[in-house]
Design an enzyme around this catalytic site. Structure first.
Site, PDB file in Angstrom:
ATOM      1  CB  SER A  89      42.931  52.228  41.815  1.00  0.00           C
ATOM      2  OG  SER A  89      42.633  50.691  41.460  1.00  0.00           O
ATOM      3  CG  HIS A  93      48.606  40.637  43.846  1.00  0.00           C
ATOM      4  ND1 HIS A  93      47.677  39.774  44.086  1.00  0.00           N
ATOM      5  CD2 HIS A  93      48.091  41.380  42.773  1.00  0.00           C
ATOM      6  CE1 HIS A  93      46.601  40.060  43.237  1.00  0.00           C
ATOM      7  NE2 HIS A  93      46.883  40.884  42.512  1.00  0.00           N
ATOM      8  CG  HIS A 103      41.317  46.943  45.910  1.00  0.00           C
ATOM      9  ND1 HIS A 103      39.920  47.333  45.899  1.00  0.00           N
ATOM     10  CD2 HIS A 103      41.748  47.553  44.408  1.00  0.00           C
ATOM     11  CE1 HIS A 103      39.452  48.116  45.124  1.00  0.00           C
ATOM     12  NE2 HIS A 103      40.604  48.211  44.180  1.00  0.00           N
ATOM     13  CG  ASN A 105      39.040  52.976  43.365  1.00  0.00           C
ATOM     14  OD1 ASN A 105      37.985  53.512  43.462  1.00  0.00           O
ATOM     15  ND2 ASN A 105      40.025  53.107  42.431  1.00  0.00           N
ATOM     16  NE  ARG A 107      34.797  54.547  42.019  1.00  0.00           N
ATOM     17  CZ  ARG A 107      34.792  53.762  42.780  1.00  0.00           C
ATOM     18  NH1 ARG A 107      35.675  53.210  43.457  1.00  0.00           N
ATOM     19  NH2 ARG A 107      33.382  52.828  43.168  1.00  0.00           N
ATOM     20  CG  HIS A 138      36.031  44.067  59.119  1.00  0.00           C
ATOM     21  ND1 HIS A 138      35.195  44.486  58.379  1.00  0.00           N
ATOM     22  CD2 HIS A 138      36.955  43.019  58.510  1.00  0.00           C
ATOM     23  CE1 HIS A 138      35.312  43.746  57.281  1.00  0.00           C
ATOM     24  NE2 HIS A 138      36.091  43.055  57.273  1.00  0.00           N
ATOM     25  CG  HIS A 168      31.629  31.831  39.150  1.00  0.00           C
ATOM     26  ND1 HIS A 168      31.874  33.162  39.357  1.00  0.00           N
ATOM     27  CD2 HIS A 168      32.713  31.488  38.878  1.00  0.00           C
ATOM     28  CE1 HIS A 168      33.062  33.419  39.359  1.00  0.00           C
ATOM     29  NE2 HIS A 168      33.668  32.462  39.111  1.00  0.00           N
ATOM     30  N   GLY A 254      38.438  53.830  27.599  1.00  0.00           N
ATOM     31  CA  GLY A 254      39.952  53.766  26.819  1.00  0.00           C
ATOM     32  C   GLY A 254      40.794  54.260  27.763  1.00  0.00           C
ATOM     33  N   GLY A 255      40.983  53.803  28.864  1.00  0.00           N
ATOM     34  CA  GLY A 255      41.876  54.058  29.901  1.00  0.00           C
ATOM     35  C   GLY A 255      43.205  53.235  29.747  1.00  0.00           C
TER      36      GLY A 255
END
Length: 300
Positions: A89, A93, A103, A105, A107, A138, A168, A254-255
């Site tokens: 990951s 910035h 960004h 990622n 997995r 793109h 929101h 719990g990473g």
């Protein structure tokens, strides 16, 4: 679940390659390695701060195994005794408001009930949107997707538009990209094909950002642009802390907390009832923060 050991080794080597490319492109910053280990497994966080172009960046690798908790069952909608997961990951910035946030990622997730899948994606969050960069970004992703399945780009592009969205605020986080999850090996997509798909995405990620850093990294910028950058960073923080499933799963499992929250920018700001200047770059950027823009065929 033994396949995951080989995938983890491949992802770990790829992490090192990505860091080398990004360091070279930045021209000043260096990634600092922070290995971590817990009862569930471990990984390595590669963190850069105050680079020449990258203000704060992370390229994280993890490989964890453990009991499949009730919280995970509720989050993922699966029943199992144990799980194993590995992935890379990364988030970058920039110092310069003209350079976007990026960004990525990839997995692989496996359960002891025989169910396994790949997930991941790449998305771009410009502070100031330049349509020609969105088109190029793109088209690059579509080219990779089309190597494996012509349904991937339209399906995963739509998924990214819907996922990287702040309801929101009624705006997308950026110009999207592709996002996918629960991509399971089957008749249409073999295990090797899906693994190679994630590797192609991870390999193109630093190349994309290399080009953007070279294009905008040394460009001058104004106080107004910097102020706008921090306001957009505030939106990024809102998404990552409220909606991002990777953040939620990482904390639930719990990473390593520092690695999970490395996605947050060094600085961000909020302004109540902010109204951008009429016909400025701020208003133009907000115009493009919406779903379902056809960037492949976009014309100004």
């Amino acid at each position: 679940m033994k396949k995951i050991d080989k995938i983890a080794a491949t992802y770990s080597e790829l992490q090192k390659k990505m860091c080398q490319i990004l360091e070279s492109a930045d021209g000043g910053g260096k990634f600092n390695s922070i290995p971590w280990k817990k009862e569930i497994g471990g990984g390595e966080s590669q963190l850069m701060e105050d680079g020449k172009i990258i203000e704060k960046g992370a390229v994280n690798f993890s490989f964890v195994k453990g009991k499949f908790s009730p919280g995970m069952e509720q989050l993922l909608g699966e029943k199992a005794g144990e799980y194993a997961a590995t992935g890379i990951s990364s988030i970058l910035h920039p110092q310069n408001p003209r350079v976007p946030v990026i960004h990525m990622n990839v997995r692989y997730f496996a359960l002891d009930n025989g169910v396994s899948w790949f997930g991941g994606g790449i998305d771009l969050t410009p502070h100031i949107i330049y349509p020609e960069d969105a088109v190029s970004f793109h088209r690059t992703l579509k080219e990779i997707c089309d190597r494996y399945n012509h349904k991937f780009y339209p399906d995963f592009k739509k998924w990214a538009d819907d996922y990287f969205f702040l309801p929101h605020r009624n705006e997308t986080r950026g110009i999207g990209g592709i996002f996918f999850d629960r991509l399971k090996p089957g008749e249409q997509n073999s295990f090797e094909s899906l693994l190679n798909f994630t590797l192609d995405l991870a390999n193109v990620y630093p190349e994309i950002y290399d080009g953007l850093m070279r294009k905008y990294g040394s460009k001058p910028f104004s106080k107004r642009e910097k102020k706008w950058q921090n306001l957009r960073r505030g939106r990024y923080v809102e998404f990552n802390l409220i909606y991002d499933r990777g953040t939620r799963f990482g904390l639930e499992s719990g990473g390593n907390t520092e690695s999970i929250l490395a996605s947050l920018p060094a600085d961000a700001s909020w302004k109540t009832n902010y109204i951008p200047p009429k016909d400025g770059f701020e208003e133009n950027t907000l115009h493009f923060l919406r779903k379902d823009i056809d960037w492949i065929n976009f014309t100004a």
